[in-house]
Write an enzyme that holds these catalytic residues in place. Structure first.
Site, short mmCIF file in Angstrom:
data_model
loop_
_atom_site.label_atom_id
_atom_site.label_comp_id
_atom_site.label_asym_id
_atom_site.label_seq_id
_atom_site.Cartn_x
_atom_site.Cartn_y
_atom_site.Cartn_z
N GLU A 189 0.81 -1.22 0.00
CA GLU A 189 0.00 0.00 0.00
C GLU A 189 0.84 1.26 0.00
O GLU A 189 0.46 2.28 -0.61
CB GLU A 189 -0.95 0.00 1.20
CG GLU A 189 -2.11 -0.98 1.09
CD GLU A 189 -1.73 -2.41 1.40
OE1 GLU A 189 -2.54 -3.32 1.11
OE2 GLU A 189 -0.61 -2.64 1.93
N HIS B 278 -10.91 -5.50 8.24
CA HIS B 278 -11.68 -5.44 7.01
C HIS B 278 -12.99 -4.67 7.16
O HIS B 278 -13.75 -4.57 6.22
CB HIS B 278 -11.99 -6.85 6.50
CG HIS B 278 -10.81 -7.61 6.03
ND1 HIS B 278 -9.82 -8.02 6.88
CD2 HIS B 278 -10.46 -8.04 4.79
CE1 HIS B 278 -8.90 -8.70 6.18
NE2 HIS B 278 -9.27 -8.71 4.92
#
Length: 329
Positions: free
Chosen positions: A62, A131
């Site tokens: 990321e 998540h």
């Protein structure tokens, strides 16, 4: 007009395809977005249609995705990067906060940073840890960084096109709980929606209900139930969390005199507090009761057996409105 009604997820795909088709400087990058079409299939079919130079599969990194996007954006491209889940966005913060958000100011507008960072967010899909976060307030606190959250297929399409065409960085948070919840007709006309406007979804005169993202669904359901009880609700979708369209919120509260703000993020330091404070400061004379918040809890989002206990629901919103209506000062 689309031949059939489409979901919010399909509207995202439709907007990405339109942007790629119209502007050769637009490109997509992220983990598994090409061959696999993304973890939720938001980019399904786009690499096959536009090629590997326009829809780029990246390593699981990321920090690299965000840094590469900043570099591309400052050199004339319009990257649309995907972070698979909002819980994985933190390695990208260095580039978003220290570089993307500051680029125009740092260079006195010599350089801009027209990037979009997409990320599914929120709970309600029985996901594992990291998540299901709703940490939009962290991002909305950063000057120079626009934060946008759609709540319907049509707004997903128009807001995403507006984000891609923006000359400044946008974090585009997609509420995955409603990715496939409903289908509506969306016209693929290339029209962007503004990134500085709230959307009034329902007119009312007794109380203003303010929300964004997936919680707009429960908010509208609450408005229906309250209408049966004789309470008229005005429902506003904030949509853009930075900058917030305070003028629309103030005008609504001036009419209704009451406000409930609903979000699934934790209560402490959430955007609901910012909206409530602004109303208290600027609309104190019109308020018939203090603004009220209906939010998630100040805990980590629990695993799937308990996540529905964490998320606010229609009953919570209805109860909050009844409390406001009974407020005597």
């Amino acid at each position: 007009m689309s031949d059939t009604a489409i979901t919010l997820l399909e509207a995202v795909n439709l907007a990405l395809a339109r942007a790629l088709e119209e502007d050769a400087d637009v490109l997509l990058l992220g983990e598994d977005i090409g061959t696999n079409g993304g973890v939720f299939r938001a980019t399904a079919g786009l690499q096959e249609r536009f090629g590997e130079r326009r829809v780029i599969d990246t390593p699981l990194a990321e920090t690299m995705i965000a840094g590469l996007s900043v570099g591309m954006a400052t050199q004339g491209l319009r990257p649309v990067a995907e972070i698979q889940f909002m819980g994985f966005i933190f390695p990208a913060f260095e580039h978003l906060v220290a570089h993307a958000a500051r680029m125009r100011h740092r260079t006195r507008s010599r350089l801009t940073c027209p990037l979009v960072l997409r990320a599914p967010f929120g709970g309600g899909i029985h996901a594992p840890e990291h998540h299901s976060e709703s940490t939009e307030a962290l991002l909305a606190h950063i000057p120079g960084l626009k934060v946008v959250v759609p709540s319907s297929p049509a707004r997903a399409y128009g807001l995403l096109l507006g984000a891609i065409r923006s000359d400044d960085p946008v974090v585009f948070l997609e509420p995955k709980r409603i990715y496939r919840a409903t289908k509506t007709l969306v016209e693929d006309d290339g029209r962007a929606l503004p990134l500085d406007t709230c959307f009034t979804l329902r007119e009312g005169h007794d109380v203003t209900l303010v929300s964004w993202g997936a919680m707009v669904s429960e908010t509208l359901s609450a408005a229906d139930r309250l209408a049966d009880a004789g309470i008229s609700c005005e429902v506003i979708d904030v949509a853009t969390l930075n900058p917030i369209d305070h003028a629309t919120l103030l005008a609504s509260v001036a009419k209704t005199g009451r406000c409930v703000i609903i979000h699934e993020a934790p209560r402490h330091g959430g955007l609901g507090a910012e909206i409530a404070a602004s109303l208290a400061e600027q609309a104190a004379g019109e308020l018939k009761a203090p603004p009220k918040r209906v939010t998630g809890h100040d805990t980590i989002m629990p695993y799937y057996r308990n996540e529905l206990l964490y998320l606010p629901d229609t009953d919570d919103i209805v109860a909050a409105v009844h409390e406001l209506m009974e407020y005597a000062g």
